[in-house]
Design an enzyme around this catalytic site. Sequence first.
Site, PDB file in Angstrom:
ATOM      1  N   HIS A 261      -1.079   0.962  -4.562  1.00  0.00           N
ATOM      2  CA  HIS A 261      -1.877   1.351  -3.397  1.00  0.00           C
ATOM      3  C   HIS A 261      -1.460   2.758  -2.985  1.00  0.00           C
ATOM      4  CE1 HIS A 261      -4.094   1.241   0.293  1.00  0.00           C
ATOM      5  NE2 HIS A 261      -3.016   1.475   0.991  1.00  0.00           N
TER       6      HIS A 261
ATOM      7  N   ASP B 177      -2.067   5.803  -0.765  1.00  0.00           N
ATOM      8  CA  ASP B 177      -2.703   6.362   0.430  1.00  0.00           C
ATOM      9  C   ASP B 177      -2.998   7.848   0.247  1.00  0.00           C
ATOM     10  OD1 ASP B 177      -2.694   4.106   2.251  1.00  0.00           O
ATOM     11  OD2 ASP B 177      -0.496   4.266   2.209  1.00  0.00           O
TER      12      ASP B 177
ATOM     13  N   ASP C 293      -5.962  -2.585   2.358  1.00  0.00           N
ATOM     14  CA  ASP C 293      -5.079  -2.174   3.460  1.00  0.00           C
ATOM     15  C   ASP C 293      -5.765  -1.911   4.800  1.00  0.00           C
ATOM     16  OD1 ASP C 293      -2.609  -1.619   4.615  1.00  0.00           O
ATOM     17  OD2 ASP C 293      -2.635   0.483   4.037  1.00  0.00           O
TER      18      ASP C 293
HETATM   19 ZN    ZN Z   1      -2.857   2.213   2.915  1.00  0.00          ZN
END
Ligand code: ZN
Length: 1004
Positions: free
Chosen positions: A62, A64, A186
């Site tokens: 994941h 960001d 998320d």
């Molecule tokens: Zn995130």
Amino acid sequence: MGSLARPVGPGSGLGSRPPPLAPLRLLVLLLLVAPGARAAGYKTCPEVKPGMLNVHLVAHTHDDVGWLKTVDQYFYGIHNDIQHAGVQYILDSVLEALRAEPSRRFVYVEMAFFSRWWHQQSNATQEAVRALVHQGRLEFANGGWVMNDEAATHYGAIIDQMTLGLRFLRETFGDEGRPLVAWHIDPFGHSREQASLFAQMGFDGFFFGRLDYQDKVTRKEHREMEQIWRASASLKPPAADLFTGALPNMYNPPESLCWDSGCSDSPIVEDPRSPEYNAKDVVTYFLKLSDIQRQSYRTNHTVMTMGSDFQYENANMWFKNLDKLIRLVNAQQASGSLVNVLYSTPACYLWELYKSNLTWSVKLDDFFPYADGPHKFWTGYFTSRAALKRYERHSYNFLQVCNQLEALVGPAASQGPYGSGASASLNEAMAVLQHHDAVSGTSKQHVANDYARQLAEGWGPCEVLLSNALARLSGSKKDFTFCRELNISLCPFTQGAHSFEVTVYNPLGRKVERMVRLPVSKEAFLVKGPDGAVVPNNFLSFVSEVVPNPSSEQLELLFPATVPALGFSVYSVSRVSPRRPTSLRRRPRAQEAESLELTIQNEYLQARFDPDTGLLMEVNNLEEGLQLAVRQAFFWYNASMGDGLSSQASGAYIFRPYRQEPMILSRWVQPRLVKTSLVQEVHQNFSAWCSQVIRLYRGRRQLEFEWTVGPIPVGDNWGKEVVSRFDAALDTKGLFYTDSNGREILERRRDYRPTWKLNQTEPVAGNYYPVNSRIYIKDSEMQLTVLTDRSQGGSSIRDGSIELMVHRRLLKDDGRGVGEPLQEDLPGRWVRGRHLLLLNKLKTAAAAHRLQAQEEVLAPQLVLASGDGTPYRPSVAPSKQFSGLRWELPPSVHLLSLTHWGPGMVLLRLEHQFAVGEDSGRNLSAPVTVDLTDLFSTLTITQLEETTLAANQLRARASRLYWTPGTGPAAAPLQPPRLNPAAITLMPMEIRTFLAKVQWKGGS
Ligand SMILES: [Zn+2]
């Protein structure tokens, strides 16, 4: 029987549009998807074992697009002292690990990172990646530029960012790179509009990680973790139906099974002679875990997300242990185990769910607000970083102007007398801003500064493009000037000029009238419209509350502009001598209005103020004969620092007031009344850091509240969350209404959730919802609507009340990873914004708020020039008015996208902006038909193709998996209508997307 899979066979997914299905053909297709067959896109999925519980391991990272580090710091792996994360190494490492062992699979999501990495690879590496994609071992999920936030994002910007990422995949990998599954593991709560957009983009399913803790318990109990989300109240099912699954462990690996360099779990040791031998325990634990997990789900398939934030920088660690885990667990089958574990992907897991042929329950509401504990409501980020949220929305407006002019003018906009201009960098910056730590306001301060930098850098090439385009369209080259700080009345150009021209560009498909306000340094100007006629103007003097000249008196020039659809009007402004008889000098009457009846009024509205308090007291809609007592004031919640109930503090994500009752900022204000022929204003000072102007422009049907808040003082050691509250005498029965990403409206009921019995533990924070563009309340007769200029948190804590959180400043971090209190650097500490208040009868309310909201999102753009231009071409006379449309679009139709797509290509989106049954007054909810042939004045459409929403599939060739809802038999998907450019019909809330080949008129 199950619904229909996408047709398979030669050319599947790329064949011509299938005709409506006759029963015989239906049967043939059912046979084709009989056991063993794979629908297109799922052909490469791994074998599963039908009689067993199949555990799908999804290896993923994941990443960001900015959070604790900037986008570039994450990509290159800089500042590992802040967070160990380097995306370029993750992709290098995963590639190597996938090539080492053919059973391994991996999923990648964020195209902002992947495309950057891709462009840095050698041809040989790119070929190797293509092979992995072809084999289905590297799968793209979601595929947007970023994994966007769902609360603070506007639907137009979501569509743009998904289009950008999916376009990269299409151009790089063809249809094999097209993600089949949306993947929002998320984001902090999930909007219904997001699901609707995903469905319209052609996704087969959607998985997410976070949902309210009470909701999750209930869903596990009822085995409703996976459902069909019916994401539109207007679009005919199954157009906005989306199979949606909540992942079992958010997006993390099961406890004790994390094998990344950043994890501390033991690797699997299978040498029984080793004192560290643990293989047997790991297998036993895993089998138990799989069994527990299956109990909350309905099929004999379950998924485990093996990865987390920025993991797989050393992919070997993960894969080496997963290889062992799979081998060891499956070896138990020889001794009777009925658990089969395999490398899989989100799409392959989804495919098995689909094949299970179940009937699924249907969800109609959304997943807001999100709480992960009784005092942990993630409703603060709806407002966090209010200045960045406005900058993002303002940039959306500017990007659409830039896109439109690039499309309308063609190559002459990109290369012209002002140099090279382009929309691309602002488009990318805007895509980055949609990330769930960007516009959400949940990044560290230095990252927020970097987001603002990216936007600011994106504006530059668009300003060049606008100059090229406006010179070409107006036939005159001028020294175009852009004032980016008009929102705080700063524009050195107009403040210093003796005379100047204002080009007002209107990005809407219909004519608009707008009051232009410009800071000037002298009074007495003559304003002339595009036809040379004198336009009335006024001056307003005001005292600036913001930098750089606090407390200095400033002047603003005010005049009304009328601008044609998708076009511009040029107004000329020149200073005149105040003594000349033609002078239009008009000094506003400013009054310290203590003893007067405090009322402002125009032909449509009247607002009355309480003579004792100076606060708003009553609003009258004179046109519709409505009268409503409305009080408005500012309040603040003192932010919790944690208490005996919970250590949870209010922070960037979390809203948790210490007391549920907010403090009023001031019960009394000294009002100042300003009346001119064009505007009437009441200026209110609530405190040294909070002021407001309530104004009514001539000819407007909205009461405008322009507030300036900040810097919020925290010297008393209280963090403060400031709300503007409207208290009306309306019996609202606990109900209020908020928009979903600026589009469809959801009904909210205080202390209530539609799908489970709520135990309300935070009476304020637990009733906050994202307000992207509007919130309203109503009784049986009238509706009170507030339009916002950015995303904010909002609620109705008492009947008749609407509150919007405008700004917050907090002294403590809320423990969700960002590690900083939300103090904000300058200039983010000052926030200025606008609320528009509308009071209407129920049957006129939708028309009023829908049309006005679009006018706020796509407001006219002002471009200044000194006026003495030179001809663009000697033969062509300059013109002061232009429309890119040969006729206006009907009021229910919004031109959502008009964007340059490539050489001779334009992307066009048309949208019906009313919901079913929403407007009864003017019948604006009815289907509407538009003629696209010859619609645009500067270009001719020579070929038109319709695509799905993100423009990565031809609509006629697109098909989705259709799931059987528990509400009744699955409706057959609507066949796309035969495309006739002369008659494009839009149903309520429908968006239609087209790629057009075009020829620009008049050459370049
Ligand atoms: Zn995130």
